[in-house]
Design a protein around this motif. Sequence first.
Motif, PDB file in Angstrom:
ATOM      1  N   ASP A  41       0.813  -0.951   0.033  1.00 21.40           N
ATOM      2  CA  ASP A  41      -0.033  -0.205   0.205  1.00 21.40           C
ATOM      3  C   ASP A  41       0.848   1.413  -0.058  1.00 21.40           C
ATOM      4  OD1 ASP A  41      -2.355  -1.285  -0.071  1.00 21.40           O
ATOM      5  OD2 ASP A  41      -2.266  -1.466   2.391  1.00 21.40           O
ATOM      6  N   ILE A  42       0.397   2.328  -0.675  1.00 17.64           N
ATOM      7  CA  ILE A  42       1.053   3.684  -0.643  1.00 17.64           C
ATOM      8  C   ILE A  42      -0.276   4.697  -0.603  1.00 17.64           C
ATOM      9  CG2 ILE A  42       2.512   5.336  -1.965  1.00 17.64           C
ATOM     10  CD1 ILE A  42       3.969   3.169  -3.514  1.00 17.64           C
ATOM     11  N   PRO A  43      -0.044   5.421   0.661  1.00 19.86           N
ATOM     12  CA  PRO A  43      -1.128   6.348   0.784  1.00 19.86           C
ATOM     13  C   PRO A  43      -1.493   7.241  -0.477  1.00 19.86           C
ATOM     14  CG  PRO A  43       0.112   5.884   2.820  1.00 19.86           C
ATOM     15  CD  PRO A  43       0.875   5.526   1.547  1.00 19.86           C
ATOM     16  N   GLY A  44      -2.752   7.331  -0.672  1.00 24.82           N
ATOM     17  CA  GLY A  44      -2.958   8.310  -1.887  1.00 24.82           C
ATOM     18  C   GLY A  44      -2.882   7.699  -3.256  1.00 24.82           C
ATOM     19  N   THR A  45      -2.590   6.388  -3.232  1.00 27.26           N
ATOM     20  CA  THR A  45      -2.666   5.881  -4.612  1.00 27.26           C
ATOM     21  C   THR A  45      -3.520   4.570  -4.475  1.00 27.26           C
ATOM     22  OG1 THR A  45      -0.832   4.332  -4.011  1.00 27.26           O
ATOM     23  CG2 THR A  45      -0.171   6.552  -4.773  1.00 27.26           C
ATOM     24  N   VAL A  46      -3.507   3.898  -5.868  1.00 27.70           N
ATOM     25  CA  VAL A  46      -4.119   2.540  -5.957  1.00 27.70           C
ATOM     26  C   VAL A  46      -3.092   1.600  -6.735  1.00 27.70           C
ATOM     27  CG1 VAL A  46      -6.073   1.369  -7.138  1.00 27.70           C
ATOM     28  CG2 VAL A  46      -6.538   3.538  -6.330  1.00 27.70           C
ATOM     29  N   VAL A  47      -2.995   0.614  -5.905  1.00 29.58           N
ATOM     30  CA  VAL A  47      -1.746  -0.413  -6.352  1.00 29.58           C
ATOM     31  C   VAL A  47      -2.287  -1.563  -6.715  1.00 29.58           C
ATOM     32  CG1 VAL A  47       0.354  -1.312  -5.602  1.00 29.58           C
ATOM     33  CG2 VAL A  47      -0.238   0.816  -4.711  1.00 29.58           C
ATOM     34  N   THR A  48      -2.047  -2.082  -7.956  1.00 26.89           N
ATOM     35  CA  THR A  48      -2.154  -3.427  -8.426  1.00 26.89           C
ATOM     36  C   THR A  48      -1.112  -3.964  -9.080  1.00 26.89           C
ATOM     37  OG1 THR A  48      -2.995  -2.232 -10.752  1.00 26.89           O
ATOM     38  CG2 THR A  48      -4.672  -2.445  -8.687  1.00 26.89           C
ATOM     39  N   MET A  49      -1.434  -5.343  -9.084  1.00 25.20           N
ATOM     40  CA  MET A  49      -0.265  -5.976  -9.817  1.00 25.20           C
ATOM     41  C   MET A  49      -1.236  -6.957 -11.037  1.00 25.20           C
ATOM     42  SD  MET A  49       2.526  -8.604  -8.379  1.00 25.20           S
ATOM     43  CE  MET A  49       1.654  -9.379  -7.309  1.00 25.20           C
ATOM     44  N   PRO A  50      -1.156  -6.390 -12.192  1.00 24.34           N
ATOM     45  CA  PRO A  50      -2.360  -6.677 -13.103  1.00 24.34           C
ATOM     46  C   PRO A  50      -1.968  -8.199 -13.902  1.00 24.34           C
ATOM     47  CG  PRO A  50      -1.100  -5.033 -14.269  1.00 24.34           C
ATOM     48  CD  PRO A  50      -0.837  -5.092 -12.688  1.00 24.34           C
ATOM     49  N   ASP A  51      -0.659  -8.594 -13.753  1.00 24.25           N
ATOM     50  CA  ASP A  51      -0.316  -9.966 -14.289  1.00 24.25           C
ATOM     51  C   ASP A  51       0.454 -10.612 -13.219  1.00 24.25           C
ATOM     52  OD1 ASP A  51       0.358 -11.824 -15.964  1.00 24.25           O
ATOM     53  OD2 ASP A  51       1.437 -10.808 -17.492  1.00 24.25           O
ATOM     54  N   ASP A  52      -0.295 -11.963 -13.047  1.00 22.60           N
ATOM     55  CA  ASP A  52       0.251 -12.868 -12.062  1.00 22.60           C
ATOM     56  C   ASP A  52       1.516 -13.606 -12.680  1.00 22.60           C
ATOM     57  OD1 ASP A  52      -1.674 -11.972 -10.274  1.00 22.60           O
ATOM     58  OD2 ASP A  52      -3.212 -13.597 -10.851  1.00 22.60           O
ATOM     59  N   ARG A  53       1.807 -13.549 -13.533  1.00 20.66           N
ATOM     60  CA  ARG A  53       2.879 -14.204 -14.315  1.00 20.66           C
ATOM     61  C   ARG A  53       4.078 -13.171 -14.086  1.00 20.66           C
ATOM     62  NH1 ARG A  53       0.855 -15.131 -20.220  1.00 20.66           N
ATOM     63  NH2 ARG A  53       0.498 -13.141 -19.778  1.00 20.66           N
ATOM     64  N   GLY A  54       5.291 -14.058 -13.880  1.00 26.82           N
ATOM     65  CA  GLY A  54       6.536 -13.321 -13.955  1.00 26.82           C
ATOM     66  C   GLY A  54       7.522 -13.391 -14.945  1.00 26.82           C
ATOM     67  N   MET A  55       8.350 -12.458 -15.231  1.00 28.54           N
ATOM     68  CA  MET A  55       9.391 -12.684 -16.382  1.00 28.54           C
ATOM     69  C   MET A  55      10.713 -13.040 -15.850  1.00 28.54           C
ATOM     70  SD  MET A  55      10.590  -9.489 -18.680  1.00 28.54           S
ATOM     71  CE  MET A  55       9.131  -9.118 -19.653  1.00 28.54           C
ATOM     72  N   ASN A  56      11.102 -14.352 -16.775  1.00 25.73           N
ATOM     73  CA  ASN A  56      12.455 -14.495 -16.001  1.00 25.73           C
ATOM     74  C   ASN A  56      13.410 -13.949 -16.641  1.00 25.73           C
ATOM     75  OD1 ASN A  56      11.196 -16.979 -15.012  1.00 25.73           O
ATOM     76  ND2 ASN A  56      10.960 -18.123 -16.645  1.00 25.73           N
ATOM     77  N   LEU A  57      14.468 -13.776 -16.194  1.00 23.05           N
ATOM     78  CA  LEU A  57      15.794 -13.025 -16.344  1.00 23.05           C
ATOM     79  C   LEU A  57      16.973 -13.775 -16.186  1.00 23.05           C
ATOM     80  CD1 LEU A  57      14.644  -9.644 -14.244  1.00 23.05           C
ATOM     81  CD2 LEU A  57      14.204 -10.103 -17.107  1.00 23.05           C
ATOM     82  N   ASN A  58      18.025 -13.332 -16.864  1.00 25.43           N
ATOM     83  CA  ASN A  58      19.181 -13.792 -16.839  1.00 25.43           C
ATOM     84  C   ASN A  58      20.345 -12.666 -16.798  1.00 25.43           C
ATOM     85  OD1 ASN A  58      18.966 -16.631 -16.490  1.00 25.43           O
ATOM     86  ND2 ASN A  58      18.001 -16.548 -18.481  1.00 25.43           N
TER      87      ASN A  58
END
Length: 456
Positions: A69-86
Amino acid sequence: MSPSSALRHLIWLAGLSFWLASVAFAADPFARATLATKGTIYAGQQVEVDIDVFVPNYFLSPPQFPLFDIPGTVVTMPDDRGMNLNETVNGEDFSGIRKTYVITPQAAGDYTLPKIEIPFGYAAVPGQTSQGQVTVPSLTFSVAAVPGASGGAPGVTAGELTITQAFDRELKGLQTGDALVRTVTIRAAGVAPMMIPVPSFNAPDGVQIYPHDPVLTEERTPRGEITAGLRKDTATYVFTRQGTFSLPAIALQWFNPASGKTETAEADGAEITVAAAPAATDRALAPPAAPPAEEPVDRLWWAGLAAAVLAFALLTQLAANLFGRLERSLEAALMRRAQSEATAFRHVLDACRAHDPARLETALDAWSRKTGNLPLSRWLDGFADTQTRTAFASYRQSRYATAPIDREEPDLAHLYSGLKASRQRWLEAVSGDSNAPAGELPELNPVLDLSPRANL
């Protein structure tokens, strides 16, 4: 040993210690926060923040990204999938996973990410599970007020905003008492559907308006990425008198951050002419016809017929009630079976039999969350034998090893039997019943015995 030789050994040991310390430091997991949205950020605009978690070698249990949570904002994570990195850091190979958060600030000002801790399991030493946790570095971004907006109110800030409308019938030939359905669709690029304002449906005198519940959806690319929010509103106009009526246009102001200007999207109004409904045709009066001759009534026959109809209605209602109860009980039993621990573990075994590593990853994560066996590596340490733990480590290495030479074909057939035996030992431990059967999981066929029974 001479003093010069001792000094050289001392310098050599000190250099070796510093080198080992630098290697150990470089091989530690770390996190990174990046502001993906570039340029000036305005109130009401969606801000994308990428959170990356890196570990040496590969992950053995995925990182748990929290929703903060950040006061004064709306926080979402629209995509449950993660991106793999190397990534290679100081000569060390790291595997990473990225999640993107979408933050919508409601007013101008400075915003800072809170303290975010992310746990995970990884192979600090190949084949061995180590539990790790990283703290996401602090990230601050500034939000400017929308030009011309009072008090920095966000309004609608979008990459593009359009309004379209449709009517369910032709606008000609309407009569009093007729109904006209108007559907307005708002598309806002880069805006969540819930952030799109409610359009105003107004009606002149002589017209009654009945709004319907809105429909909020998202527009996605073929890869599942969200491109725009969609809001569909429907209203029904009923014309209570004749005349000419003007249905007002539906307009919405929005701020375009690309141009730095406030623009207006609009759906045109409509002129409706409503005619009077035709009066009912008067029928000529005629002398009343002579009443038909009454026939004798068989009261006993009618009484029997009424009793038969009543009995049939009662039997039908009783059968419907019994069938409804049976159907609800059967649905409840099937739902309990589908959501049980046994069903979740059957998916794990099915993925092993099908030799499908990706499907096995999803099934293991679902089963471990349902049973509370988190992290899964701890559960394996407590109930799996050495061969099973080795097979599981080989499977995870094949999924997350950074270099192709480190990847081996996982032995899912051995992992099938090992996980099955480990679960049996776990069931015996949590139930205290050493005589629990170790056979196959029960079949998922519905049964008529609907009495309550304990979950596995």
